[in-house]
Design an enzyme around this catalytic site. Structure first.
Site, PDB file in Angstrom:
ATOM      1  N   HIS A 390       0.925  -1.113  -0.147  1.00 17.87           N
ATOM      2  CA  HIS A 390      -0.007  -0.184  -0.037  1.00 17.87           C
ATOM      3  C   HIS A 390       0.827   1.329  -0.074  1.00 17.87           C
ATOM      4  O   HIS A 390       0.316   2.344  -0.138  1.00 17.87           O
ATOM      5  CB  HIS A 390      -1.088  -0.056   1.308  1.00 17.87           C
ATOM      6  N   ASP A 394      -2.274   2.419  -4.732  1.00 15.73           N
ATOM      7  CA  ASP A 394      -3.583   2.739  -3.710  1.00 15.73           C
ATOM      8  C   ASP A 394      -4.517   1.728  -4.247  1.00 15.73           C
ATOM      9  O   ASP A 394      -4.426   0.967  -5.110  1.00 15.73           O
ATOM     10  CB  ASP A 394      -3.960   3.938  -4.424  1.00 15.73           C
TER      11      ASP A 394
END
Length: 419
Positions: A390, A394
């Site tokens: 992450h 995204d």
């Protein structure tokens, strides 16, 4: 005059290995370039060839020992092996060979000495491949008592399984091998087996991935109807033309390369404070090997056809079982696909293979009720799982990647016209 056998160069950044098994015993004839030992590195098993023809001399190290590049592991004596074989003492009876080897501290082929593995006697009819050695350990079969049906009389996994199924019932009451400590007298037993170097490396790298990446997993499902129909329609022609079976991985790898081109961050990696984007797709494909999963790389998969991908994967799978994958074939990779569905997995959260930033998990195909055009119908469905870092990817990009992959699989024409 004796010729020394040294540990060969094992690859970039690899300085040591573990002796996995001896393929030749002292006194046996050896041809030039014939494998005499198998070494386990962090990634693959490497066979050590004899530099000259002659007779196998003494082993300088034991199975399970750690050896560095350039270290002496054995010697090759001059001769044809006949004299040495006749001069060597006769082997002990099969039933007592394991105990004799353990008592003398001599190496026991296929095991790690006195660590609780089922001892494998050195008077086996032929050297054992890694997959056969694993089967021997799992079934507790003495390979010297089994007749091999493979090439040159070598044992196969089927030979070991057949021998295990015909073992007499009283064999189950035999005493545990040395090193396997019984917890109680009621039959509860424990066995301690040294972790292979490959398994140690897998454990280390997976834990590092959890500690360094901000991992998250997102899911989707895909209707496999179109791919299944295409495979059923063309599989015979495909195999006849290309010499390889048409599977599902070819579709998924090709679809993944298209999605990676549209969502480049999924194909990127983090190096320090920089993001490295790749204009190529080197796809790591997890395949099963005797000592665990290995991950060879399909180079420039975006340039390959479905047939080329299937040929490459088939070759990787075969050589992974034989333990003959090369070190260079395990390096690199920008994205990984792991197919747990072949083992029956319904859903999982795969772990990233650093320094990559994402891994796609495939699962078993299962008929489930779904709604199509307002009607409940049964379709062959598969869950997809994308684990990603992450820090770089995204949620929107992860979901977009999975949707692009789903669309390509549900309508394979998109793969053909690059849509």
């Amino acid at each position: 005059m004796a010729t020394e056998v040294l540990v060969p160069t094992l690859g970039e950044s690899i300085t040591e290995a573990t002796v996995g098994e001896w393929l030749k015993q002292p006194g046996e004839a050896v041809a030039a370039d014939e494998p005499i030992a198998s070494l386990e590195t962090d990634k693959v098993s490497v066979e050590v060839p004899s530099p000259v023809a002659g007779v196998m001399g003494q082993h300088a190290v034991k199975v399970g020992d750690t050896v560095e590049v350039g270290a002496l592991i054995a010697t090759i004596e001059s001769g044809d092996g006949a004299a040495a074989a006749s001069a060597s003492p006769a082997p002990a009876p099969a039933a007592s060979a394991p105990q004799a080897a353990a008592a003398s501290g001599a190496p026991v082929a296929g095991g790690y000495g006195n660590h609780g593995e089922t001892p494998v006697t050195t008077n086996a009819p032929a050297a054992l491949s890694p997959s056969v050695r694993r089967a021997v350990l799992e079934h507790g079969v003495d390979p010297s008592t089994v007749k091999g049906t493979g090439k040159d009389g070598r044992l196969t996994k089927e030979d070991v399984a057949a021998a295990a199924s015909t073992k007499p019932a009283e064999a189950s009451a035999a005493p545990a091998p040395q090193g396997a400590a019984a917890a109680t007298s009621g039959g509860r037993k424990e066995e301690r087996v040294k972790m292979t170097r490959l398994r140690q490396t897998i454990a280390k790298r997976l834990k590092e991935a959890q500690n360094s990446a901000a991992m998250l997993t997102t899911f989707n499902d895909v209707d496999m109807t179109a791919v299944i129909e295409a495979r059923a329609k063309y599989k015979d022609l495909f195999e006849k033309k290309h010499g390889v079976r048409l599977g599902f991985m070819g579709f998924f790898v090709k679809a993944a390369t298209m999605a990676l081109k549209d969502i480049p961050s999924v194909n990127a990696s983090i190096e320090g404070d920089e993001i490295v984007y790749h204009d190529y797709a080197d796809i790591s494909v997890a395949v099963s090997a005797p000592n665990g999963l290995v991950v060879p790389v399909i180079r420039d998969a975006q340039e390959l056809s479905v047939a080329g991908i299937e040929k490459t994967i088939g070759d990787f799978g075969k050589r992974a079982k034989d333990g003959t994958l090369k070190m260079d074939e395990m390096k690199g990779g920008t994205f990984t696909i792991s197919n747990g569905g072949v083992f029956g997995s319904l859903m999982s959260t795969p772990i990233i293979n650093p320094p990559q930033s994402a891994v796609l998990g495939l699962h078993r195909i299962e008929e489930r009720p779904v709604v199509r055009d307002g009607q409940v119908v049964v379709r062959p469905m598969m869950y997809l799982a994308l684990s990603y870092d992450h820090r770089l990817i995204d949620g929107r990009e992860a979901v977009t990647f999975l949707v692009a992959l789903k669309n390509a699989i549900e309508d394979p024409t998109r793969i053909l016209i690059d849509l």
